[in-house]
Every structure is written in C-alpha cells, then in structure tokens.
Design a protein around this motif. Sequence first.
Motif, PDB file in Angstrom:
ATOM      1  N   VAL A 234       0.732  -1.199  -0.011  1.00 16.70           N
ATOM      2  CA  VAL A 234       0.208   0.098  -0.106  1.00 16.70           C
ATOM      3  C   VAL A 234       0.994   1.241   0.018  1.00 16.70           C
ATOM      4  O   VAL A 234       0.741   2.148  -0.715  1.00 16.70           O
ATOM      5  CB  VAL A 234      -0.991   0.013   0.989  1.00 16.70           C
ATOM      6  CG1 VAL A 234      -1.627   1.300   1.238  1.00 16.70           C
ATOM      7  CG2 VAL A 234      -1.847  -1.376   0.989  1.00 16.70           C
ATOM      8  N   ARG A 235       1.890   1.398   0.845  1.00 15.45           N
ATOM      9  CA  ARG A 235       2.691   2.635   1.050  1.00 15.45           C
ATOM     10  C   ARG A 235       3.436   2.488  -0.370  1.00 15.45           C
ATOM     11  O   ARG A 235       3.778   3.750  -0.787  1.00 15.45           O
ATOM     12  CB  ARG A 235       3.912   2.064   2.208  1.00 15.45           C
ATOM     13  CG  ARG A 235       3.271   2.646   3.441  1.00 15.45           C
ATOM     14  CD  ARG A 235       4.380   2.765   4.324  1.00 15.45           C
ATOM     15  NE  ARG A 235       5.295   1.554   4.676  1.00 15.45           N
ATOM     16  CZ  ARG A 235       4.878   0.528   5.272  1.00 15.45           C
ATOM     17  NH1 ARG A 235       3.970   0.306   6.006  1.00 15.45           N
ATOM     18  NH2 ARG A 235       5.861  -0.353   5.012  1.00 15.45           N
ATOM     19  N   THR A 236       3.984   1.693  -0.918  1.00 14.00           N
ATOM     20  CA  THR A 236       4.572   1.641  -2.323  1.00 14.00           C
ATOM     21  C   THR A 236       3.682   2.174  -3.260  1.00 14.00           C
ATOM     22  O   THR A 236       4.054   3.138  -4.177  1.00 14.00           O
ATOM     23  CB  THR A 236       5.314   0.209  -2.823  1.00 14.00           C
ATOM     24  OG1 THR A 236       6.332  -0.240  -1.545  1.00 14.00           O
ATOM     25  CG2 THR A 236       5.713   0.327  -3.991  1.00 14.00           C
ATOM     26  N   ARG A 237       2.731   1.723  -3.412  1.00  9.68           N
ATOM     27  CA  ARG A 237       1.477   2.393  -4.232  1.00  9.68           C
ATOM     28  C   ARG A 237       1.416   3.714  -4.095  1.00  9.68           C
ATOM     29  O   ARG A 237       1.441   4.359  -4.965  1.00  9.68           O
ATOM     30  CB  ARG A 237       0.112   1.603  -4.477  1.00  9.68           C
ATOM     31  CG  ARG A 237      -0.675   1.678  -5.460  1.00  9.68           C
ATOM     32  CD  ARG A 237      -1.826   1.175  -5.370  1.00  9.68           C
ATOM     33  NE  ARG A 237      -2.977   1.204  -6.557  1.00  9.68           N
ATOM     34  CZ  ARG A 237      -3.677   2.231  -6.668  1.00  9.68           C
ATOM     35  NH1 ARG A 237      -3.462   3.158  -5.692  1.00  9.68           N
ATOM     36  NH2 ARG A 237      -4.359   2.277  -7.736  1.00  9.68           N
ATOM     37  N   GLU A 238       1.237   4.136  -2.999  1.00 10.12           N
ATOM     38  CA  GLU A 238       1.044   5.498  -2.709  1.00 10.12           C
ATOM     39  C   GLU A 238       2.209   6.436  -3.005  1.00 10.12           C
ATOM     40  O   GLU A 238       1.936   7.433  -3.456  1.00 10.12           O
ATOM     41  CB  GLU A 238       0.802   5.955  -1.070  1.00 10.12           C
ATOM     42  CG  GLU A 238      -0.480   5.300  -0.718  1.00 10.12           C
ATOM     43  CD  GLU A 238      -0.725   5.395   0.657  1.00 10.12           C
ATOM     44  OE1 GLU A 238       0.217   5.719   1.534  1.00 10.12           O
ATOM     45  OE2 GLU A 238      -1.688   4.949   1.256  1.00 10.12           O
ATOM     46  N   VAL A 239       3.456   5.940  -2.746  1.00  9.74           N
ATOM     47  CA  VAL A 239       4.526   6.633  -3.271  1.00  9.74           C
ATOM     48  C   VAL A 239       4.717   6.849  -4.829  1.00  9.74           C
ATOM     49  O   VAL A 239       5.093   7.501  -5.404  1.00  9.74           O
ATOM     50  CB  VAL A 239       5.805   5.927  -2.449  1.00  9.74           C
ATOM     51  CG1 VAL A 239       7.218   6.342  -3.196  1.00  9.74           C
ATOM     52  CG2 VAL A 239       5.960   6.129  -1.215  1.00  9.74           C
TER      53      VAL A 239
END
Length: 195
Positions: free
Chosen positions: A10-15
């Motif tokens: 999820v964090r990677t997608r947001e970044v």
Amino acid sequence: MMSKRQERAVRTREVVLRAAAETFERDGVNATSLAWISEVAEVSKGALYFHFDSKDELAEAVCAEGHGRMSSLVRDCCRTGAPALEKLAKLCRDLVRAVRGDVVVRAALSLVRERGVPRALHVDPYRNWCRLVHRLLSRARAEGGLGGGVDVDTSTALLVSAAMGVEVLSRRDPSWLDEELLGRVWETVFPAPLS
C-alpha cells in the motif's frame, strides 16, 4: 488486519502515485517514462510494475485518486447540516486548498484536461462540479439564502468558469490560488461574505 507485506505494498503504491503525479504535472505524460517515475519514487521498476502495467494505467490511477480526494471533500462538506450557500462557500475554499496543496489533485485535473476522462473514472469532474454548484445554489434559493436578484444559472456559470479559470491560471502562477481573492470573488457574486 493487514500484514506487513500488504502495508508495504500500500505504501509503495502511494509513493508511486505521488511520484507519477509530480512528474506528470511537471513534465507531462508524454515526456515521462515509467523508469523516471520509479527513480523519483525511489522504488524498483519491479515494484512499480507490480502495481501498474503501463503509463496509461498509472495516469488513470492518478486521475482516480485525485478524483477520489475531491469527492471526499464534497461528501464531507455536503454531510453537514449547514445551509447550502455556506456549504458551497466551504467547498470552494476546500477545493482551492486541495489544488494548492495536493499534487495528486492538481495532476488529476491536468490529466483530465489533457487526455479526457479516463475509462476508470466514469465521470467528468468538471461536469460534476457544474452540477454540484447548480444544485447547491438551487437549494440556497429554496432556503432563502440568495438575494432576489441572484440568478442560479448565471451564478453557476460564473462560479464554475471562475473556478476552472483559477485552476488553469494557477498552473503558471500559484498566486491565483489565494483564499482572499476567492473571498472577493464570492462577495462580488453574492451579498453574503465567504464565511
């Protein structure tokens, strides 16, 4: 409850979405490569491709995310028990702040203007804004919140075109995203101040 692996995804997608929004806004979609987005995001190409198969898919995701953020502002504002004109004033302020402070919102609007409404979005944010302004002004009229000389259709056209114009002009000069200017425009159109 999400696992650590799911949280990381999820964090990677947001970044990646934020990096794509930044590069799309600055350089345009055509001049941006997925390799450059992965470099800006500081993620591997594999991590980027895990989430997005193509630049077009990533552009659609930026549009959807930006539209979701704007829709959230609208939902939150419209849920209040405030009079319709007050809701519209708050929404105008909130959207100015979102365009000024959120690169994903700015990029989404820019992408819709450049490329049209993506399939994944299903709605044109500009048409939605026009319908929402008209609906809120019509409710304000019914509530007695508009002066007798204020025409709903004309005021809708003026507010929508002013909002679109400010958003476009702010691309070159961010000073257009000024809440004081918004307040002066509001007071010119409506007798009640922007609260």
